[in-house]
Design an enzyme around this catalytic site. Structure first.
Site, PDB file in Angstrom:
ATOM      1  N   CYS A   2       0.876  -1.169   0.000  1.00 41.51           N
ATOM      2  CA  CYS A   2       0.000   0.000   0.000  1.00 41.51           C
ATOM      3  C   CYS A   2       0.908   1.211   0.000  1.00 41.51           C
ATOM      4  CB  CYS A   2      -0.855   0.032   1.263  1.00 41.51           C
ATOM      5  SG  CYS A   2      -1.807  -1.470   1.514  1.00 41.51           S
ATOM      6  N   ARG A  27       1.286   1.762  -5.946  1.00 38.66           N
ATOM      7  CA  ARG A  27       1.492   0.754  -4.900  1.00 38.66           C
ATOM      8  C   ARG A  27       0.206   0.004  -4.567  1.00 38.66           C
ATOM      9  NH1 ARG A  27       6.166   1.278  -2.375  1.00 38.66           N
ATOM     10  NH2 ARG A  27       5.373   0.068  -0.645  1.00 38.66           N
ATOM     11  N   TRP A  74      -3.752  -1.796  -1.414  1.00 40.08           N
ATOM     12  CA  TRP A  74      -3.797  -3.023  -2.211  1.00 40.08           C
ATOM     13  C   TRP A  74      -4.206  -4.104  -1.225  1.00 40.08           C
ATOM     14  CZ3 TRP A  74      -1.138  -7.806  -2.677  1.00 40.08           C
ATOM     15  CH2 TRP A  74      -1.361  -8.471  -3.879  1.00 40.08           C
ATOM     16  N   ASN A 100       1.101   0.007   5.859  1.00 40.64           N
ATOM     17  CA  ASN A 100       1.513  -0.766   4.685  1.00 40.64           C
ATOM     18  C   ASN A 100       2.276  -1.976   5.199  1.00 40.64           C
ATOM     19  OD1 ASN A 100       2.521  -1.740   2.245  1.00 40.64           O
ATOM     20  ND2 ASN A 100       4.291  -0.375   2.316  1.00 40.64           N
ATOM     21  N   GLY A 101       1.741  -3.179   4.917  1.00 35.70           N
ATOM     22  CA  GLY A 101       2.412  -4.398   5.384  1.00 35.70           C
ATOM     23  C   GLY A 101       1.377  -5.376   5.905  1.00 35.70           C
ATOM     24  N   GLU A 481       9.998 -12.537 -21.259  1.00 37.16           N
ATOM     25  CA  GLU A 481       9.700 -11.179 -20.815  1.00 37.16           C
ATOM     26  C   GLU A 481       8.611 -10.549 -21.703  1.00 37.16           C
ATOM     27  OE1 GLU A 481       9.960  -9.549 -18.325  1.00 37.16           O
ATOM     28  OE2 GLU A 481       9.828  -7.438 -18.878  1.00 37.16           O
ATOM     29  N   LYS A 485       4.930  -9.219 -20.387  1.00 34.80           N
ATOM     30  CA  LYS A 485       4.466  -7.842 -20.638  1.00 34.80           C
ATOM     31  C   LYS A 485       3.075  -7.876 -21.253  1.00 34.80           C
ATOM     32  CE  LYS A 485       6.525  -6.031 -18.754  1.00 34.80           C
ATOM     33  NZ  LYS A 485       7.724  -6.235 -17.998  1.00 34.80           N
ATOM     34  N   GLU A 488       0.309  -9.000 -18.734  1.00 34.81           N
ATOM     35  CA  GLU A 488      -0.045  -8.135 -17.606  1.00 34.81           C
ATOM     36  C   GLU A 488      -0.754  -6.865 -18.015  1.00 34.81           C
ATOM     37  OE1 GLU A 488       4.497  -6.548 -16.633  1.00 34.81           O
ATOM     38  OE2 GLU A 488       3.106  -6.765 -14.996  1.00 34.81           O
ATOM     39  N   HIS A 504       7.621 -30.940 -28.941  1.00 31.28           N
ATOM     40  CA  HIS A 504       7.357 -31.852 -27.823  1.00 31.28           C
ATOM     41  C   HIS A 504       5.992 -31.594 -27.199  1.00 31.28           C
ATOM     42  CE1 HIS A 504      11.411 -33.355 -28.217  1.00 31.28           C
ATOM     43  NE2 HIS A 504      11.790 -32.090 -28.375  1.00 31.28           N
ATOM     44  N   LYS A 603       2.625  -2.467  -8.079  1.00 27.22           N
ATOM     45  CA  LYS A 603       4.004  -2.292  -8.519  1.00 27.22           C
ATOM     46  C   LYS A 603       4.979  -3.097  -7.676  1.00 27.22           C
ATOM     47  CE  LYS A 603       7.347  -0.440 -10.879  1.00 27.22           C
ATOM     48  NZ  LYS A 603       7.598  -1.101 -12.172  1.00 27.22           N
TER      49      LYS A 603
HETATM   50  O1  M6R Z   1      10.401  -4.870  -7.523  1.00 32.43           O
HETATM   51  P1  M6R Z   1      10.778  -6.214  -8.076  1.00 32.43           P
HETATM   52  O2  M6R Z   1      11.723  -6.105  -9.224  1.00 32.43           O
HETATM   53  O3  M6R Z   1      11.271  -7.158  -7.049  1.00 32.43           O
HETATM   54  O4  M6R Z   1       9.423  -6.803  -8.654  1.00 32.43           O
HETATM   55  C1  M6R Z   1       9.371  -8.093  -9.175  1.00 32.43           C
HETATM   56  C2  M6R Z   1       8.091  -8.334  -9.943  1.00 32.43           C
HETATM   57  O5  M6R Z   1       6.986  -8.152  -9.111  1.00 32.43           O
HETATM   58  C3  M6R Z   1       7.960  -7.388 -11.147  1.00 32.43           C
HETATM   59  O6  M6R Z   1       9.048  -7.489 -12.005  1.00 32.43           O
HETATM   60  C4  M6R Z   1       6.673  -7.711 -11.945  1.00 32.43           C
HETATM   61  O7  M6R Z   1       6.780  -8.962 -12.543  1.00 32.43           O
HETATM   62  C5  M6R Z   1       6.415  -6.614 -12.981  1.00 32.43           C
HETATM   63  N1  M6R Z   1       5.068  -6.136 -12.864  1.00 32.43           N
HETATM   64  C6  M6R Z   1       6.585  -7.057 -14.370  1.00 32.43           C
HETATM   65  O8  M6R Z   1       6.366  -6.036 -15.296  1.00 32.43           O
END
Ligand code: M6R
Length: 608
Positions: A2, A27, A74, A100-101, A481, A485, A488, A504, A603
């Site tokens: 959060c 966040r 969140w 937050n936590g 990757e 992208k 998400e 396979h 994030k």
């Molecule tokens: O802050 P971090 O790099 O540890 O975060 C890791 C993942 O949560 C982050 O890379 C996530 O997969 C992204 N939303 C991808 O775009």
């Protein structure tokens, strides 16, 4: 997971809190709320939904005051709802808390408080906190707060206001980020620096278990035993604009375009032509490098994908065996770690709970840990033995882009540093890679110039239900990757496969008009990749290829192609990922998705 803010000064607390929260919505955005001291009372407004909803409903005539706290959520414990939104208060609303936590022992605390007559309204773990403070309150907010915090287990960044002491805010952090902003006669708390940057560049970066007392424009920091701690002010040098959209429609597009600069910044002073790699922030010696018999790279999501490239680079250049693993799996098995193991954790935020847990596991087994992170003073930075910062600047969009390319740069730098120290490859080879790295910023800009072409691809395929990303070697790492992208931010189902693995099983999924994005930048695998492309075309797929300039022969086989400038295959991922980032971005736009804040995501994942 959060965002929290707090303000104490002479201006309108509500305005400053709302503005701060707008910088922290990355966040979490399930709900938003504020608590402001108004005429000696604690007044709370909080609603399910985004900050815009709070702004719409808030009665600013009611919320006139100069002291307050705010929150953007969140959800973890308790569904997103008005009731579960923060701030949470004690029963007669004299104490309000933002958190937050996660309070891990909240059930035990709740039962105990209930047996003491306290009544709960929400499903959250946080609600135990105002009741606990209330329980200990005997006229000194900081004392009561400290006693309450000592009862809590888990992670927390907390901000508290209290009706009885209306000119104070108290705060603390443990395993969740919190900074303190220091202005002229005013002070702030926030989960992240951009939330205060319009008001001050002077901040304290708090350590775990440091308590903050803000009172009448003064800030004091205490340790767990209430000894005052003298801290150095950290002066923020990056521009406030860096955290804004800077003319782009979305943070993600801005951050994609910032990659040439991020690449350059991350290389600066570390890779210099004709000189050895300079990593003065990493203290590992030649002898210690010689002792390493295994490296674990541990990370999550995009950072994990950077680690896959890192494994390849370290094994190829430094000749040390590397295992790469997602942190959530690593932490719960029994990995073979000892004092000859080196762990490299990669985390943009430096706060990812699983990555942090993996780091702690390695440390508990006496392994040395190097952290690659983008956030100065973040948890992984503080707990690792060595830190290599990625100088990407603040990354706001949930989809990681510029952090990823700088993580790749960091991996190459470490691999080269080890190779130089171990003399594992010829110095001419090392020099060649260094030159390649130093030219990458300009080449990345060239790739960005092709964005209109990528936009046109996006218009053709945005209605697809499924897409497949194929590659071999490092192209497979980039395919993963690209696929993440797309998932998400456009919510299109997609998968990445090692192209040689297709036969396979996965090839059964290919039918007429299935879109396949084929990466073919690895020169030594080009012919093999062409064969794999032909295999899917024969089954009806339409193929968009990403290849290296000079390989336009590929156009004979595919529907569309985009080219990256010629580079050594080992550094190609830095360039080949860019068209994939742009493709996901434009597909998401065509579909009308919320690019910067995709559904269900936040994030920084500071819970398991
Ligand atoms: O802050 P971090 O790099 O540890 O975060 C890791 C993942 O949560 C982050 O890379 C996530 O997969 C992204 N939303 C991808 O775009």
């Amino acid at each position: 997971m959060c965002g929290i803010v707090g303000y104490l000064g002479k201006k309108s607390a509500t305005d400053i809190l709302i503005e701060g929260l707008s910088k922290l919505e990355y966040r979490g955005y399930d709900s938003a709320g504020v608590a402001v001291i108004v005429d000696g009372s604690v007044v709370v407004e909080k609603y399910k939904g985004r900050l815009a909803n709070l702004e719409e409903k808030i009665d600013s005539n009611k919320l006139v005051g100069n002291v307050g706290i705010g929150h953007t959520r969140w959800a973890t414990h308790g569904v997103p709802s008005d009731l579960n939104s923060h701030p949470h208060t004690n029963e007669n609303q004299t104490i309000a808390v933002v958190h937050n936590g996660i309070i891990e022992n909240y059930m035990v605390l709740k039962e105990w408080l209930q047996s003491e007559g306290y009544k709960f309204k929400s499903e959250t773990d946080t609600e135990v906190i105002p009741h606990l403070i209330d329980y200990y309150y005997e006229g000194d907010l900081l004392d009561a707060f400290m006693k309450a915090v000592k009862k809590m287990e888990g992670s927390y960044a907390l901000g508290v206001v209290c009706k009885e002491e209306p000119n104070k805010i108290v705060a603390v952090r443990k395993d969740s980020p919190l900074i303190v902003g220091v202005g002229e006669g005013e002070s702030f708390i926030a989960s992240d620096i951009p939330a205060v940057l319009n008001h001050t560049r002077n901040v304290y970066l708090l350590e775990d278990n440091e308590f903050v007392l803000m009172e009448d424009g003064n800030v004091k920091i205490f340790d767990f035993n209430k000894n005052e701690v003298k801290k150095e002010i950290y002066h923020v040098t990056w521009n406030a604009d860096a955290a804004e959209k800077g003319g782009y429609d979305h943070f993600m597009l801005k951050e994609i375009h910032e990659q040439p600069k991020a690449i350059k910044d991350t290389l600066t002073s570390r890779v210099v032509k004709g000189q050895k790699i300079n990593l003065d922030s990493i203290k590992i010696t030649k002898e210690q490098i010689a002792e390493i018999d295994k490296i674990y790279i541990v990370a999550c999501g995009t950072a994990y994908h950077a680690g896959v490239v890192g494994k390849y680079a370290i094994e190829k250049l430094a000749k040390i065996p590397v295992e790469i693993e997602v942190a959530s799996e690593f932490r719960y098995r029994e990995p073979l770690i000892n004092e000859r193991t080196l762990m490299i954790v990669i985390s943009q935020s430096g706060e990812t709970a699983d990555t942090l847990a993996a780091l702690r596991l390695a440390k508990s087994e006496n392994a040395r840990v190097i952290a690659i992170t983008n956030v100065v003073g973040s948890s992984v930075a503080r707990e690792a033995d060595d830190v290599l910062y990625t100088w990407a600047g603040p990354e706001i969009a949930v989809a990681s882009t510029k952090a990823y390319v700088t993580q790749l740069i960091a991996m190459y730098i470490i691999a080269l540093y080890f190779a130089e120290n171990k003399e594992s490859i010829r110095s001419t080879e090392i020099d060649k890679i260094k030159s390649e790295l130093l030219n990458l910023s300009e080449k990345a800009a060239e790739v960005l110039n092709q964005k209109e072409k990528v936009k046109a691809f996006a218009k053709k395929i945005y209605m697809d239900k499924d897409m497949y990303f194929l590659g071999r070697g490092l192209d497979y790492a980039v395919a993963m990757e690209g696929s993440l992208k797309l998932k998400e931010i456009s919510y299109i189902h997609s998968e990445a496969y090692a192209a040689g693995e297709l036969k396979h099983g996965p090839i059964a999924l290919i039918e007429d008009d299935t879109t396949v994005i084929a990466l073919a930048t690895q020169e030594y695998l080009f012919e093999k990749m062409l064969s794999n492309i032909k295999e899917v075309i024969t089954r009806g797929a339409k193929v968009i290829a990403v290849a290296m300039e000079g390989h336009d022969v590929i156009e004979k086989s595919v529907d569309d192609a985009i080219y990256i400038p010629r580079v050594m295959p080992i550094v190609a991922p830095i360039l080949s990922v860019i068209p994939l980032q742009l493709l996901s971005y434009y597909i998401s736009i065509e579909k009308g998705c919320d690019v910067d804040k995709p559904r269900n995501l936040a994030k920084s994942v500071t819970v398991e």
